[in-house]
Scaffold this motif. Sequence first.
Motif, PDB file in Angstrom:
ATOM      1  N   ALA A 156      31.372  62.598   4.063  1.00 57.06           N
ATOM      2  CA  ALA A 156      30.194  62.697   3.189  1.00 57.06           C
ATOM      3  C   ALA A 156      29.308  61.457   3.329  1.00 57.06           C
ATOM      4  N   PRO A 157      28.001  61.650   3.158  1.00 55.01           N
ATOM      5  CA  PRO A 157      27.110  60.479   3.201  1.00 55.01           C
ATOM      6  C   PRO A 157      27.341  59.582   1.980  1.00 55.01           C
ATOM      7  N   LYS A 158      26.951  58.325   2.127  1.00 53.46           N
ATOM      8  CA  LYS A 158      27.228  57.341   1.078  1.00 53.46           C
ATOM      9  C   LYS A 158      26.773  57.779  -0.304  1.00 53.46           C
ATOM     10  N   ARG A 159      25.602  58.411  -0.345  1.00 53.69           N
ATOM     11  CA  ARG A 159      25.024  58.697  -1.673  1.00 53.69           C
ATOM     12  C   ARG A 159      25.918  59.591  -2.523  1.00 53.69           C
ATOM     13  N   VAL A 160      26.713  60.412  -1.900  1.00 43.50           N
ATOM     14  CA  VAL A 160      27.549  61.320  -2.717  1.00 43.50           C
ATOM     15  C   VAL A 160      29.041  60.991  -2.634  1.00 43.50           C
ATOM     16  N   LEU A 161      29.378  60.129  -1.731  1.00 43.95           N
ATOM     17  CA  LEU A 161      30.803  59.898  -1.478  1.00 43.95           C
ATOM     18  C   LEU A 161      31.554  59.429  -2.728  1.00 43.95           C
ATOM     19  N   SER A 162      31.053  58.365  -3.344  1.00 42.14           N
ATOM     20  CA  SER A 162      31.839  57.792  -4.430  1.00 42.14           C
ATOM     21  C   SER A 162      31.901  58.721  -5.633  1.00 42.14           C
ATOM     22  N   SER A 163      30.788  59.369  -5.941  1.00 42.71           N
ATOM     23  CA  SER A 163      30.837  60.256  -7.115  1.00 42.71           C
ATOM     24  C   SER A 163      31.770  61.440  -6.859  1.00 42.71           C
ATOM     25  N   THR A 164      31.766  61.939  -5.637  1.00 43.37           N
ATOM     26  CA  THR A 164      32.649  63.069  -5.330  1.00 43.37           C
ATOM     27  C   THR A 164      34.117  62.642  -5.458  1.00 43.37           C
ATOM     28  N   ILE A 165      34.399  61.446  -4.993  1.00 42.69           N
ATOM     29  CA  ILE A 165      35.786  60.968  -5.090  1.00 42.69           C
ATOM     30  C   ILE A 165      36.199  60.824  -6.554  1.00 42.69           C
ATOM     31  N   ILE A 166      35.306  60.282  -7.360  1.00 44.01           N
ATOM     32  CA  ILE A 166      35.653  60.119  -8.780  1.00 44.01           C
ATOM     33  C   ILE A 166      35.948  61.482  -9.409  1.00 44.01           C
ATOM     34  N   GLU A 167      35.151  62.461  -9.034  1.00 45.39           N
ATOM     35  CA  GLU A 167      35.396  63.825  -9.547  1.00 45.39           C
ATOM     36  C   GLU A 167      36.804  64.288  -9.168  1.00 45.39           C
ATOM     37  N   ILE A 168      37.147  64.053  -7.927  1.00 49.73           N
ATOM     38  CA  ILE A 168      38.467  64.508  -7.451  1.00 49.73           C
ATOM     39  C   ILE A 168      39.580  63.752  -8.184  1.00 49.73           C
ATOM     40  N   LEU A 169      39.376  62.449  -8.354  1.00 54.18           N
ATOM     41  CA  LEU A 169      40.412  61.653  -9.014  1.00 54.18           C
ATOM     42  C   LEU A 169      40.620  62.075 -10.468  1.00 54.18           C
ATOM     43  N   SER A 170      39.584  62.674 -11.049  1.00 56.54           N
ATOM     44  CA  SER A 170      39.722  63.103 -12.444  1.00 56.54           C
ATOM     45  C   SER A 170      40.515  64.398 -12.568  1.00 56.54           C
ATOM     46  N   SER A 171      40.809  65.002 -11.426  1.00 59.67           N
ATOM     47  CA  SER A 171      41.540  66.284 -11.512  1.00 59.67           C
ATOM     48  C   SER A 171      43.015  66.011 -11.789  1.00 59.67           C
ATOM     49  N   GLU A 172      43.696  67.060 -12.185  1.00 57.27           N
ATOM     50  CA  GLU A 172      45.118  66.897 -12.520  1.00 57.27           C
ATOM     51  C   GLU A 172      46.005  67.219 -11.315  1.00 57.27           C
ATOM     52  N   ASN A 173      45.350  67.568 -10.215  1.00 59.89           N
ATOM     53  CA  ASN A 173      46.126  68.008  -9.055  1.00 59.89           C
ATOM     54  C   ASN A 173      46.740  66.799  -8.328  1.00 59.89           C
ATOM     55  N   SER A 174      48.052  66.712  -8.414  1.00 66.73           N
ATOM     56  CA  SER A 174      48.690  65.499  -7.897  1.00 66.73           C
ATOM     57  C   SER A 174      48.620  65.412  -6.369  1.00 66.73           C
ATOM     58  N   HIS A 175      48.539  66.572  -5.685  1.00 66.56           N
ATOM     59  CA  HIS A 175      48.429  66.530  -4.222  1.00 66.56           C
ATOM     60  C   HIS A 175      47.203  65.726  -3.804  1.00 66.56           C
ATOM     61  N   ILE A 176      46.119  66.050  -4.469  1.00 71.38           N
ATOM     62  CA  ILE A 176      44.850  65.542  -3.943  1.00 71.38           C
ATOM     63  C   ILE A 176      44.525  64.138  -4.451  1.00 71.38           C
ATOM     64  N   VAL A 177      45.055  63.779  -5.611  1.00 67.13           N
ATOM     65  CA  VAL A 177      44.737  62.454  -6.149  1.00 67.13           C
ATOM     66  C   VAL A 177      45.257  61.363  -5.216  1.00 67.13           C
ATOM     67  N   GLY A 178      46.485  61.523  -4.763  1.00 69.28           N
ATOM     68  CA  GLY A 178      47.068  60.528  -3.851  1.00 69.28           C
ATOM     69  C   GLY A 178      46.260  60.422  -2.569  1.00 69.28           C
ATOM     70  N   LEU A 179      45.838  61.580  -2.050  1.00 66.69           N
ATOM     71  CA  LEU A 179      45.049  61.566  -0.812  1.00 66.69           C
ATOM     72  C   LEU A 179      43.696  60.894  -1.041  1.00 66.69           C
ATOM     73  N   ALA A 180      43.115  61.157  -2.195  1.00 68.00           N
ATOM     74  CA  ALA A 180      41.797  60.570  -2.492  1.00 68.00           C
ATOM     75  C   ALA A 180      41.913  59.051  -2.633  1.00 68.00           C
ATOM     76  N   LEU A 181      42.985  58.608  -3.272  1.00 67.12           N
ATOM     77  CA  LEU A 181      43.162  57.151  -3.395  1.00 67.12           C
ATOM     78  C   LEU A 181      43.340  56.508  -2.015  1.00 67.12           C
ATOM     79  N   ASN A 182      44.091  57.189  -1.154  1.00 66.61           N
ATOM     80  CA  ASN A 182      44.245  56.666   0.218  1.00 66.61           C
ATOM     81  C   ASN A 182      42.897  56.586   0.922  1.00 66.61           C
ATOM     82  N   LEU A 183      42.076  57.601   0.666  1.00 68.87           N
ATOM     83  CA  LEU A 183      40.754  57.617   1.289  1.00 68.87           C
ATOM     84  C   LEU A 183      39.941  56.405   0.814  1.00 68.87           C
ATOM     85  N   VAL A 184      39.990  56.159  -0.484  1.00 68.56           N
ATOM     86  CA  VAL A 184      39.250  55.004  -1.020  1.00 68.56           C
ATOM     87  C   VAL A 184      39.763  53.731  -0.366  1.00 68.56           C
ATOM     88  N   LYS A 185      41.075  53.640  -0.273  1.00 73.43           N
ATOM     89  CA  LYS A 185      41.651  52.414   0.282  1.00 73.43           C
ATOM     90  C   LYS A 185      41.181  52.205   1.732  1.00 73.43           C
TER      91      LYS A 185
END
Lengths: 394, 639
Positions: free
Chosen positions: A271-300
């Motif tokens: 994703a382009p910069k303008r939407v990347l961080s907000s999209t990640i925050i949305e994902i991190l707010s989900s309760e789905n444990s599969h994707i939260v770990g992956l999203a945190l790795n992506l941020v890292k």
Amino acid sequence: MLLQSNACFTKVIRVLILVTLVVSVSSQANFLARLNSQASLVKHDISKTIKVEFSHKASVDDDLVKAKLHEYQIDDVNFYYMDVKSVFCGENICKVDKVRLHWDQFGHYHELELGTGIKLEKGNALDFELEDYIKLDQILANKNSTLSSLEKFELVTTGSTESAGIDGFSGATTYIKNEDYIKGAIWTCYTLWHYVNGPVSQIIRNMSAESYSVNELTQMSTGSWIEQHYALEQLSAKQSYDAKTIEKVLSLVSNANLELSQAIISYVKAAPKRVLSSTIIEILSSENSHIVGLALNLVKDKSRQDPLIFNAEFYQELVKVAASFKHYPYVHQTLSILQQSNLQNSSIQARLLTMLESDNFMIARAVYWHLLEFSELNSNKMMQSFYQFNQDRL
Amino acid sequence: MHRRNLFKLGAAGLATAGLAPAISATSKQAVLGDRENDKWLHLGTGKSTLPNRHKQVDYDVVVLGGGAAGICAAVAAARKGSKVVLVQDRPVLGGNASSEMRVHLNGVNRLKTGLAERETGIIEEILLHNRFENPQESFPVWDHVLYDFVMREPNIELMLNTQGIEAIMDGDKIRQVRCWQLTTETEYLLGGKIFIDCSGDGLVAATAGAEYRTGREGKKEFNETFAPDEPDGWQMGASLLMSAKDMGKPIPYRAPSWAIPFDEKNAHKRRKFHAYHEGIWWIEVGSDDDIIADQEINRHKLMGYLHGVWDYIKNSGRFPESETLALDWVGSLPSRRESRRFIGDYIHSERDLTTYKHFPDAVAFGGWGIDEHNPGAMENIHMAPTIFHAHFDEVYQIPFRSLYSKDVPNLMFAGRNVSQTHIALASSRIMATCALMGQAVGTAATMCIEKNATPRQIAQQHINQLQEQLLRDDVFIPKRPANDTKDLVKKAASIFASTTHSGNAELLNNGWSRDIDGKIHHWQSVGLPADVQVEWQDTVKLSQIEIKCDTNVKRNIMMRKDSKNDENFNNTVPEEMVKSISLQARVKGKWQTIETIKENRTRLIKFNFDSIKTTAVRIRVDETYGDPRVKLFEIRAYS
Ligand SMILES: Cc1cc2nc3c(=O)[nH]c(=O)nc-3n(C[C@H](O)[C@H](O)[C@H](O)COP(=O)(O)OP(=O)(O)OC[C@H]3O[C@@H](n4cnc5c(N)ncnc54)[C@H](O)[C@@H]3O)c2cc1C
């Protein structure tokens, strides 16, 4: 050399083969009769032809293969075919036949056609039997075949039996799962499998996507697993990151299994910069444990590669979301992201302080150690009382 | 630790070690090294004297035979703390796998799934050691790799060129073994608390009065479908191998006078010549009577058969490609398959294998097909050389009760001479399987000493402890997950990884150290570096962390003459194995590196350190031997 499109072919229809498997001997006889007949090539209205160049694992001297890829439609759905030589032969003892390979729009193997009178050959000049065609069809359709990781030099000794110095050891000396090759035709299986499942598959995926609008792909993202995967890949390739598309993708998050989560994260990653961080925050707010770990790795990963991509605001949001993580490893991961970013403002710290009261002691302890090392809060009352209360288990 | 080494110490050292030249009360009147008539004028001292040719030394454990089974038995017992002597009658270690015989050290090379289910533990360590030290895949160098493997154990005394010839008894127990050291004309009386006969032929065990049998059981006795209808005396034969090299120009060959011509006309078509330049295993002669007594006659016959077959290859015209080949190495010492089988509290038989019987005292496993060579061997040339009666879908279990003598309370066995039927031997004789038995009895021997117990008592009262120890030492026991109550990772509150490609970090604590029976028991990272963290609610005291990493047990790693490298066989260090790894611990909130291993060489990776108080440890893997990901199977922690 390419085949003439009006050459005569006998069609080995995949569906027919599968049916043949379960029906009576007489229909097998029909099938064989077709195979032997002069039935001509199934003619398709070709909508597009492109010249392609690609690598092939069996290719002699690792030369690129040049070929023509044709697109046609059945009931408005795209299919593709390419004419290839049946075998790159490593031991120069193979008979080379012309074979037409078909793929569906997702670049998956669809079927194989042979020219009139052409019969694939096994070792010792034996023709393929019906069972061999059936097996070949299954071999080509198996994406996870052990043929995938084999290198051509490893094939050369295949077919010999009995190994020296070993009591009565029998069978092919080179190991490939039995279900992945036909005895005496290993080079043919290897060659065709790598045609079908090699780089051409991705070329087809990209080519077929040209006929889909973003809207159609977005719709497809809620379809079958194959469609979802394809849609996310192609939306990303088309750089479709408008609000509507992102919303649609985010709607998949809550029920995504690990595979789909990975596909979503791959989409987000591009994703382009303008939407990347907000999209990640949305994902991190989900309760789905599969994707939260992956999203945190992506941020890292992203913040390491490009530290400017995420700003203070992002980290504030991240900590806000992390404050409600129940799963300790996610908090650990968040803290290590913060440490890596070197960003510690008072608002982040205030939020972290509240986590000292977490029900999960390991979360509270990790936050405590983090604050002790990376903030000036050691004389903070909450910190001190946390220490007093828990000093035995720090 | 300083090595006690008889050979380095010499006679003076022996005296200080309290070793008197001994004529033991129970030893025979005529002592083997007796030198009363020895007329030795020592010009150096100017005196007439008598050489000292008797030695008596005591150990905890005496292991006879330095093949795969004996090496593993000795190393296991020594590592657990026993003082061990390993007695080997040849100048080299390795038994049938040594450069003297050159049989491939196979194991569960391939199940019906098409995959190996490789042995781990000491035998794997040996095979990996060879991959590092002997990339040239030389058999004579392999002998030295084995020598190194044994010599680096401070608790093992290795006696080469020494044959165990008689058990000296104390009631029904063995007190000493009389040995003859060929190179020094010396008789040794080796005392011990536990004796392990891994010699294949089992001369010492036989002289101890341990019951044994030879030949084939009849069908009825153990309800074995592959056994002959009636019992008979047939024992599978010994073989002589060879190898040839291409000289690049025609090389003539003339058979020696004693060659026995190959009977092409009557030879069964399954007497195959594929890869003959690396040896032909069916050049075999057995016996239906006393195979040990027949050994020298059979050796001569085998030499004759070997040259007869080579003559046929070179001069029959059927193998034109052999024109430039010349024999490069020929065996002179036949490698043996079968002779005595000693009787334990349990006799392992065909149905235990084919039904995958679950034994509560399982300590080892096998899975080579039931590969029974046909009676007569070369002397029944019209028959196929072997019948593979069965292949296995999964590995079968070997019970501890078949690894000790039912009559002699301090005697155990490992290798081809254990308590089993002829048909069971037809599968379990494979060397890596023998090696697993070796590790089991070696480990049990030290337990016997610590607990002052007999092997039978270990089987009856302490089998759980034995199994747990073996599992900790990276032996795999089918259908038996580890559950070590002392392992502090079991008390951890959280185990998680930096990234996960497959499996799950929490599986590192589930007691299984390989993927098995269709189930995943690993964690694999997405890339490298990667780390796994183990965290406890409360502080724990730790001084040991043990990790089991991936070496791909589904792919073989033993050395082969053809250096095969494919999906099933690997001729190098497995790329999956961890190379660089470090252990960190969080102490008072700060992460400290406890130790870094840069050149790891084993599947079982051990960190031993001064005791620390911590709440979390982190294992960080930086590099493997090629795989861009890392896969682990287990993490344990001990105080
Ligand atoms: C030609 C051939 C091919 C085979 N093929 C394979 C194969 O491919 N792979 C495989 O794994 N197995 C194979 N086997 C079987 C396997 O080699 C044996 O079953 C195996 O070696 C038994 O292991 P062990 O440790 O019990 O005995 P051994 O390997 O025989 O070791 C015992 C050692 O003890 C020594 N010894 C004997 N008596 C005494 C004594 N009294 N005192 C001191 N030392 C003594 C011997 O010299 C020997 O070195 C084959 C066997 C033969 C003959």
